[in-house]
Motif scaffolding. Structure first.
Motif, PDB file in Angstrom:
ATOM      1  N   ASN A  19      -2.262   4.171   4.187  1.00 21.93           N
ATOM      2  CA  ASN A  19      -1.873   4.064   5.604  1.00 21.93           C
ATOM      3  C   ASN A  19      -0.505   3.419   5.765  1.00 21.93           C
ATOM      4  N   ILE A  20      -0.227   2.396   4.969  1.00 23.88           N
ATOM      5  CA  ILE A  20       1.088   1.752   5.009  1.00 23.88           C
ATOM      6  C   ILE A  20       2.162   2.759   4.632  1.00 23.88           C
ATOM      7  N   TRP A  21       1.907   3.522   3.573  1.00 26.36           N
ATOM      8  CA  TRP A  21       2.872   4.536   3.137  1.00 26.36           C
ATOM      9  C   TRP A  21       3.125   5.553   4.248  1.00 26.36           C
ATOM     10  N   ARG A  22       2.048   6.008   4.911  1.00 28.50           N
ATOM     11  CA  ARG A  22       2.202   6.976   6.004  1.00 28.50           C
ATOM     12  C   ARG A  22       3.035   6.400   7.144  1.00 28.50           C
ATOM     13  N   LYS A  23       2.797   5.134   7.491  1.00 29.93           N
ATOM     14  CA  LYS A  23       3.483   4.514   8.622  1.00 29.93           C
ATOM     15  C   LYS A  23       4.936   4.155   8.309  1.00 29.93           C
ATOM     16  N   THR A  24       5.215   3.764   7.063  1.00 31.12           N
ATOM     17  CA  THR A  24       6.559   3.278   6.736  1.00 31.12           C
ATOM     18  C   THR A  24       7.415   4.316   6.018  1.00 31.12           C
ATOM     19  N   ASN A  25       6.779   5.295   5.392  1.00 24.80           N
ATOM     20  CA  ASN A  25       7.475   6.315   4.603  1.00 24.80           C
ATOM     21  C   ASN A  25       8.326   5.693   3.489  1.00 24.80           C
ATOM     22  N   LYS A  26       7.885   4.548   2.982  1.00 31.49           N
ATOM     23  CA  LYS A  26       8.570   3.884   1.874  1.00 31.49           C
ATOM     24  C   LYS A  26       8.303   4.649   0.580  1.00 31.49           C
ATOM     25  N   THR A  27       9.251   4.583  -0.348  1.00 31.63           N
ATOM     26  CA  THR A  27       9.019   5.102  -1.688  1.00 31.63           C
ATOM     27  C   THR A  27       8.262   4.028  -2.449  1.00 31.63           C
ATOM     28  N   ILE A  28       7.110   4.386  -2.985  1.00 31.61           N
ATOM     29  CA  ILE A  28       6.296   3.436  -3.736  1.00 31.61           C
ATOM     30  C   ILE A  28       6.074   3.986  -5.140  1.00 31.61           C
ATOM     31  N   GLN A  44      -6.799   0.778  -1.460  1.00 28.78           N
ATOM     32  CA  GLN A  44      -6.161   2.079  -1.672  1.00 28.78           C
ATOM     33  C   GLN A  44      -5.904   2.769  -0.338  1.00 28.78           C
ATOM     34  N   MET A  45      -6.907   2.780   0.515  1.00 31.51           N
ATOM     35  CA  MET A  45      -6.739   3.431   1.811  1.00 31.51           C
ATOM     36  C   MET A  45      -5.750   2.661   2.686  1.00 31.51           C
ATOM     37  N   GLY A  46      -5.763   1.336   2.576  1.00 31.69           N
ATOM     38  CA  GLY A  46      -4.793   0.537   3.315  1.00 31.69           C
ATOM     39  C   GLY A  46      -3.367   0.833   2.865  1.00 31.69           C
ATOM     40  N   LEU A  47      -3.172   0.945   1.557  1.00 35.04           N
ATOM     41  CA  LEU A  47      -1.849   1.269   1.033  1.00 35.04           C
ATOM     42  C   LEU A  47      -1.421   2.668   1.465  1.00 35.04           C
ATOM     43  N   GLN A  88      -4.013  -9.738  -2.590  1.00 32.20           N
ATOM     44  CA  GLN A  88      -3.263  -8.500  -2.796  1.00 32.20           C
ATOM     45  C   GLN A  88      -2.608  -8.037  -1.496  1.00 32.20           C
ATOM     46  N   ARG A  89      -3.334  -8.136  -0.379  1.00 33.47           N
ATOM     47  CA  ARG A  89      -2.762  -7.743   0.909  1.00 33.47           C
ATOM     48  C   ARG A  89      -1.595  -8.657   1.285  1.00 33.47           C
ATOM     49  N   ALA A  90      -1.717  -9.968   0.953  1.00 29.90           N
ATOM     50  CA  ALA A  90      -0.617 -10.894   1.224  1.00 29.90           C
ATOM     51  C   ALA A  90       0.609 -10.524   0.386  1.00 29.90           C
ATOM     52  N   ALA A  91       0.399 -10.124  -0.858  1.00 29.51           N
ATOM     53  CA  ALA A  91       1.516  -9.706  -1.707  1.00 29.51           C
ATOM     54  C   ALA A  91       2.196  -8.465  -1.136  1.00 29.51           C
ATOM     55  N   ILE A  92       1.408  -7.540  -0.635  1.00 26.41           N
ATOM     56  CA  ILE A  92       1.969  -6.342  -0.010  1.00 26.41           C
ATOM     57  C   ILE A  92       2.747  -6.724   1.250  1.00 26.41           C
ATOM     58  N   ALA A  93       2.204  -7.645   2.036  1.00 31.45           N
ATOM     59  CA  ALA A  93       2.905  -8.095   3.245  1.00 31.45           C
ATOM     60  C   ALA A  93       4.236  -8.747   2.894  1.00 31.45           C
ATOM     61  N   ARG A  94       4.266  -9.556   1.817  1.00 31.73           N
ATOM     62  CA  ARG A  94       5.529 -10.183   1.391  1.00 31.73           C
ATOM     63  C   ARG A  94       6.552  -9.112   1.016  1.00 31.73           C
ATOM     64  N   LYS A 113       4.387 -11.725  10.699  1.00 31.94           N
ATOM     65  CA  LYS A 113       3.174 -11.620  11.508  1.00 31.94           C
ATOM     66  C   LYS A 113       2.840 -10.161  11.786  1.00 31.94           C
ATOM     67  N   SER A 114       3.862  -9.356  12.070  1.00 29.76           N
ATOM     68  CA  SER A 114       3.643  -7.934  12.304  1.00 29.76           C
ATOM     69  C   SER A 114       3.047  -7.272  11.066  1.00 29.76           C
ATOM     70  N   CYS A 115       3.601  -7.590   9.888  1.00 33.19           N
ATOM     71  CA  CYS A 115       3.066  -7.031   8.641  1.00 33.19           C
ATOM     72  C   CYS A 115       1.629  -7.483   8.429  1.00 33.19           C
ATOM     73  N   LEU A 116       1.369  -8.760   8.660  1.00 34.20           N
ATOM     74  CA  LEU A 116       0.012  -9.281   8.475  1.00 34.20           C
ATOM     75  C   LEU A 116      -0.972  -8.600   9.408  1.00 34.20           C
ATOM     76  N   ASP A 117      -0.555  -8.408  10.641  1.00 30.80           N
ATOM     77  CA  ASP A 117      -1.453  -7.868  11.643  1.00 30.80           C
ATOM     78  C   ASP A 117      -1.642  -6.359  11.540  1.00 30.80           C
ATOM     79  N   GLN A 118      -0.557  -5.609  11.577  1.00 29.78           N
ATOM     80  CA  GLN A 118      -0.651  -4.163  11.694  1.00 29.78           C
ATOM     81  C   GLN A 118      -0.810  -3.448  10.370  1.00 29.78           C
ATOM     82  N   ARG A 119      -0.249  -3.942   9.302  1.00 37.65           N
ATOM     83  CA  ARG A 119      -0.216  -3.186   8.060  1.00 37.65           C
ATOM     84  C   ARG A 119      -1.261  -3.621   7.047  1.00 37.65           C
TER      85      ARG A 119
END
Length: 148
Positions: free
Chosen positions: A69-78, A64-67, A31-37, A5-11
């Motif tokens: 933002n996710i990268w900025r917030k999570t600092n994940k390697t993508i 693209q902009m959503g991704l 695509q957003r659901a796949a990213i949330a998974r 739910k947090s991923c769905l809502d915030q990210r």
């Protein structure tokens, strides 16, 4: 469920679609659901192979902009695989240019535009002289491969 739910809502901004069935989702929502998974598993590395290729231009830019933002917030390697030169310039910190037959890396380019996206709109970045020159350079290098 709380993590999802947090991923769905915030990210990925899908909380409004949480009760929809898969066939009721748009391409962008899927695509957003796949990213949330992917985020729900909390991986250290995320591999994305042409994730926005089938989207219309407006949805693609939004994703693209959503991704970003996710990268900025999570600092994940993508690892983001794309054939879209502008997409690579907008989303990457590094561009790994590869040729096929045999598959090989021909250039590893630090992306000077990755930090600029924090303060500059993508539409403004795309028309900047430096961006256009880098895009033309990459296209020229790709054409040198003989694959296109």
């Amino acid at each position: 469920m709380a993590v999802i739910k947090s991923c769905l809502d915030q990210r990925v901004s899908l909380i409004e679609a949480a009760k929809k069935l898969p066939h009721q989702l748009s391409g962008g929502m899927k695509q957003r659901a796949a990213i949330a998974r992917a985020l729900a598993a909390d991986p250290k590395v995320i591999l994305m192979d042409e994730p926005f290729g089938a989207l219309d231009a407006f949805t693609r830019e939004s994703m693209q902009m959503g991704l970003h933002n996710i990268w900025r917030k999570t600092n994940k390697t993508i690892f983001f695989i794309t054939h879209d030169v502008e997409e690579a310039l907008l989303l990457s910190t590094r561009i790994i240019l590869m040729y096929a037959n045999p598959g090989r890396i021909v250039e590893d380019i630090p992306n000077p535009f990755s930090a600029k996206l924090e303060t500059t709109a993508p539409s403004d970045l795309r028309v900047s002289k430096d961006f256009i020159e880098m895009r033309e350079y990459l296209v020229r290098r790709i054409k040198e491969s003989g694959e296109y």
